[in-house]
Design a protein around this motif. Structure first.
Motif, PDB file in Angstrom:
ATOM      1  N   ARG A 215       0.708  -1.328  -0.215  1.00 59.24           N
ATOM      2  CA  ARG A 215      -0.160  -0.128  -0.114  1.00 59.24           C
ATOM      3  C   ARG A 215       0.838   1.139  -0.211  1.00 59.24           C
ATOM      4  NH1 ARG A 215      -3.267   2.587  -1.885  1.00 59.24           N
ATOM      5  NH2 ARG A 215      -5.067   3.407  -1.111  1.00 59.24           N
ATOM      6  N   ALA A 216       2.041   1.258   0.720  1.00 57.66           N
ATOM      7  CA  ALA A 216       2.890   2.403   0.800  1.00 57.66           C
ATOM      8  C   ALA A 216       3.626   2.694  -0.642  1.00 57.66           C
ATOM      9  CB  ALA A 216       4.000   2.285   2.043  1.00 57.66           C
ATOM     10  N   ALA A 217       3.781   1.592  -1.285  1.00 56.25           N
ATOM     11  CA  ALA A 217       4.403   2.062  -2.736  1.00 56.25           C
ATOM     12  C   ALA A 217       3.388   2.490  -3.508  1.00 56.25           C
ATOM     13  CB  ALA A 217       4.566   0.561  -3.215  1.00 56.25           C
ATOM     14  N   GLU A 228      10.055   7.296  -8.741  1.00 53.83           N
ATOM     15  CA  GLU A 228      10.709   6.112  -7.914  1.00 53.83           C
ATOM     16  C   GLU A 228       9.764   4.849  -7.566  1.00 53.83           C
ATOM     17  OE1 GLU A 228      12.915   9.977  -7.053  1.00 53.83           O
ATOM     18  OE2 GLU A 228      11.182   9.064  -5.944  1.00 53.83           O
ATOM     19  N   LYS A 229      10.341   3.971  -7.324  1.00 48.99           N
ATOM     20  CA  LYS A 229       9.334   2.858  -6.915  1.00 48.99           C
ATOM     21  C   LYS A 229       9.899   2.259  -5.672  1.00 48.99           C
ATOM     22  CE  LYS A 229       8.164  -2.180  -7.721  1.00 48.99           C
ATOM     23  NZ  LYS A 229       8.428  -3.322  -8.327  1.00 48.99           N
ATOM     24  N   LEU A 230       9.031   2.518  -4.404  1.00 44.95           N
ATOM     25  CA  LEU A 230       9.430   2.147  -3.252  1.00 44.95           C
ATOM     26  C   LEU A 230       9.046   0.534  -3.052  1.00 44.95           C
ATOM     27  CD1 LEU A 230       9.987   3.033  -0.076  1.00 44.95           C
ATOM     28  CD2 LEU A 230       7.418   3.343   0.092  1.00 44.95           C
ATOM     29  N   THR A 231      10.035  -0.091  -2.342  1.00 44.92           N
ATOM     30  CA  THR A 231      10.082  -1.417  -1.763  1.00 44.92           C
ATOM     31  C   THR A 231      10.287  -1.583  -0.498  1.00 44.92           C
ATOM     32  OG1 THR A 231      10.655  -2.019  -4.003  1.00 44.92           O
ATOM     33  CG2 THR A 231      10.547  -3.759  -2.452  1.00 44.92           C
ATOM     34  N   VAL A 232       9.439  -2.222   0.286  1.00 45.23           N
ATOM     35  CA  VAL A 232       9.682  -2.738   1.845  1.00 45.23           C
ATOM     36  C   VAL A 232       9.902  -3.993   2.011  1.00 45.23           C
ATOM     37  CG1 VAL A 232       8.546  -2.379   3.915  1.00 45.23           C
ATOM     38  CG2 VAL A 232       7.804  -0.691   2.323  1.00 45.23           C
ATOM     39  N   TYR A 273      13.777   0.458  -0.028  1.00 39.90           N
ATOM     40  CA  TYR A 273      14.485   0.746  -1.331  1.00 39.90           C
ATOM     41  C   TYR A 273      13.675   1.651  -2.261  1.00 39.90           C
ATOM     42  CZ  TYR A 273      17.136  -3.321   0.408  1.00 39.90           C
ATOM     43  OH  TYR A 273      17.918  -4.149   1.376  1.00 39.90           O
ATOM     44  N   LEU A 274      14.490   2.740  -2.977  1.00 42.57           N
ATOM     45  CA  LEU A 274      13.925   3.405  -3.821  1.00 42.57           C
ATOM     46  C   LEU A 274      14.645   2.938  -5.267  1.00 42.57           C
ATOM     47  CD1 LEU A 274      13.575   6.958  -2.723  1.00 42.57           C
ATOM     48  CD2 LEU A 274      11.901   5.184  -2.754  1.00 42.57           C
ATOM     49  N   ASP A 275      13.923   2.235  -6.123  1.00 44.11           N
ATOM     50  CA  ASP A 275      14.383   1.768  -7.284  1.00 44.11           C
ATOM     51  C   ASP A 275      15.524   0.687  -7.148  1.00 44.11           C
ATOM     52  OD1 ASP A 275      12.628   3.106  -8.984  1.00 44.11           O
ATOM     53  OD2 ASP A 275      13.943   4.756  -9.355  1.00 44.11           O
ATOM     54  N   GLY A 276      15.366  -0.007  -6.149  1.00 45.71           N
ATOM     55  CA  GLY A 276      16.410  -0.797  -5.671  1.00 45.71           C
ATOM     56  C   GLY A 276      17.535  -0.657  -4.867  1.00 45.71           C
ATOM     57  N   LYS A 277      17.769   0.631  -4.492  1.00 45.72           N
ATOM     58  CA  LYS A 277      18.756   1.258  -3.578  1.00 45.72           C
ATOM     59  C   LYS A 277      18.495   1.473  -2.537  1.00 45.72           C
ATOM     60  CE  LYS A 277      21.095   3.661  -7.734  1.00 45.72           C
ATOM     61  NZ  LYS A 277      21.454   4.970  -8.229  1.00 45.72           N
ATOM     62  N   SER A 284      17.113  11.402  -0.604  1.00 46.71           N
ATOM     63  CA  SER A 284      17.318  12.674  -0.017  1.00 46.71           C
ATOM     64  C   SER A 284      16.369  12.958   1.097  1.00 46.71           C
ATOM     65  CB  SER A 284      16.926  13.814  -1.255  1.00 46.71           C
ATOM     66  OG  SER A 284      15.361  13.503  -1.190  1.00 46.71           O
ATOM     67  N   GLN A 285      16.518  14.036   1.742  1.00 47.90           N
ATOM     68  CA  GLN A 285      15.622  14.245   2.950  1.00 47.90           C
ATOM     69  C   GLN A 285      14.011  14.561   2.430  1.00 47.90           C
ATOM     70  OE1 GLN A 285      15.918  17.991   5.414  1.00 47.90           O
ATOM     71  NE2 GLN A 285      16.781  16.667   7.075  1.00 47.90           N
ATOM     72  N   GLY A 286      13.695  14.903   1.638  1.00 49.53           N
ATOM     73  CA  GLY A 286      12.547  15.359   0.847  1.00 49.53           C
ATOM     74  C   GLY A 286      11.861  13.682   0.491  1.00 49.53           C
ATOM     75  N   GLN A 287      12.802  12.860   0.072  1.00 50.54           N
ATOM     76  CA  GLN A 287      12.296  11.242  -0.359  1.00 50.54           C
ATOM     77  C   GLN A 287      11.996  10.621   0.946  1.00 50.54           C
ATOM     78  OE1 GLN A 287      15.908  10.717  -2.874  1.00 50.54           O
ATOM     79  NE2 GLN A 287      14.640  10.357  -4.597  1.00 50.54           N
ATOM     80  N   GLN A 288      12.919  10.865   1.749  1.00 51.91           N
ATOM     81  CA  GLN A 288      12.749  10.246   3.344  1.00 51.91           C
ATOM     82  C   GLN A 288      11.352  10.665   3.791  1.00 51.91           C
ATOM     83  OE1 GLN A 288      16.038  10.240   6.010  1.00 51.91           O
ATOM     84  NE2 GLN A 288      17.434  10.138   4.356  1.00 51.91           N
TER      85      GLN A 288
END
Length: 369
Positions: A215-217, A228-232, A273-277, A284-288
């Motif tokens: 759901r978060a993705a 970007e793609k989020l993976t948990v 992970y964002l796009d596997g990273k 970035s702080q904004g992405q976090q």
């Protein structure tokens, strides 16, 4: 689907709030005032009615006000079908209340954790902005706090696991007092307890991460404009009782050397992970912040789907750290729920239809606008 909200609250002797009686809107409630006046204390008092521990990491008796012997918090909650009176209390002088006790309606006081399931909350505080970059303990707490509200057996298993862990660590620090036969017997007993309860905790956390992660993705995709793609991922070192038992056995020599247990669910992590990273290294702080918003919205959805009750949303001093785009996204996705927002800058929050509550030095005043 029922909407849950807290109608009113009475507080006595809680942190710097000596006495307060408040009624709330079933929509947006803005709690404002200068720093260190008691805004977060009010939100924490509301949160404790869920049966959870302090989200600030405080011990129970540390929340008792200065020069007070006890605190008591009483709230009336409704979900549209049922009204519930919830009380939480703690005392320095009454042995029965030396740790938090709670009750609902006319029942007797018992452990505060047993009122879980009567009042559902999602808390979003500055500490959660460190979920991505901080240590594993913050990420485990994020999952465990939600599971404790939704799953009473989880609370019991979690308590049993931690009790066995504390006993094992104490034993490791004094292991030379025991002969080899006694050592083996103690290890077997405690390791069995850790494996039995640890496997249950693992399964619940794994399910939580899979459900919330999916759901978060979706939320992150919308926040980021599909950039970007989020993976948990729940990072565990064992996925069965047998593999947990082998892990404890293999780490026994290291445990004896360090005087602590180095293997188990208390050492596991949740990774993003964002796009596997790895987000903790590259985001970035904004992405976090966007990831955390997505996680909290997903947590709210999971709670709502599981209970068929919309949870109360507590936003403690986080909107000021978000740009207007992220503010709007968060607020638009919690419409229809009861929300509490703390802020120093009331005018910075772009909400016209809300109840205002002013806090100054622990004194709380409802403002008629």
């Amino acid at each position: 689907m029922s909407k849950q909200y807290i109608k009113d609250i009475k507080i006595r002797g809680f942190r710097n709030i000596d006495a307060a009686e408040l009624t709330f809107s079933d929509g947006i409630n803005i709690i404002y005032g200068e720093n260190a006046q008691g805004k977060t204390n009010l939100v924490e008092a509301i949160w404790l009615l869920s049966g959870g521990k302090s989200f600030r990491g405080s011990k129970d008796r540390e929340m008792i006000g200065f020069d007070r012997d006890s605190f008591r918090i009483e709230g009336n909650v409704t979900n549209g079908e049922r009204d519930i009176n919830i009380t939480v209390a703690c005392s320095k002088t009454n042995p029965k209340f030396s740790s938090r006790m709670g009750k609902t309606d006319r029942k007797d006081f018992d452990r505060a954790s047993l009122i879980a399931g009567s009042f559902y909350c999602v808390i979003f505080s500055p500490v959660h902005l460190n979920i991505i970059s901080g240590g594993p303990v913050l990420r485990r707490k994020f999952a465990d706090a939600c599971l404790c509200q939704l799953n009473l057996p989880f609370i019991d298993r979690y308590r049993r696991y931690n009790r066995a862990l504390a006993t094992r660590n104490a034993f490791l620090k004094n292991i030379k007092k025991y002969d080899d036969i006694r050592q083996e017997s103690i290890f077997n007993s405690l390791d069995d307890a850790l494996c039995q309860n640890g496997y249950y905790i693992y399964k619940q956390r794994k399910r939580f991460c899979d459900t919330v992660g999916e759901r978060a993705a979706e939320y992150y995709k919308n926040i980021s404009g599909d950039r970007e793609k989020l993976t948990v991922v729940y990072k565990n070192r064992a996925d069965s009782r047998e593999s947990m038992k082998n892990g404890l056995l293999n780490s026994r020599e290291k445990d004896i050397y360090t005087g602590s247990t180095n293997f188990g669910v208390h050492r596991e992590d949740i990774e993003f992970y964002l796009d596997g990273k790895p987000a903790k290294d590259y985001a970035s702080q904004g992405q976090q912040r966007s990831i955390v918003i997505a996680l909290k919205l997903a947590e709210s959805d999971m709670m709502e789907n599981f209970t068929e009750i919309s949870p109360v949303i507590l936003l403690d001093d986080v909107l000021s750290e978000l740009d207007f785009q992220r503010q709007d996204y968060l607020l638009n996705n919690i419409r229809g729920k009861q929300v509490f927002i703390t802020t120093c800058e009331c005018e910075r929050i772009r909400l016209s239809d809300s109840k205002k509550i002013y806090v100054e030095n622990g004194r709380i005043k409802e403002i008629c606008m």
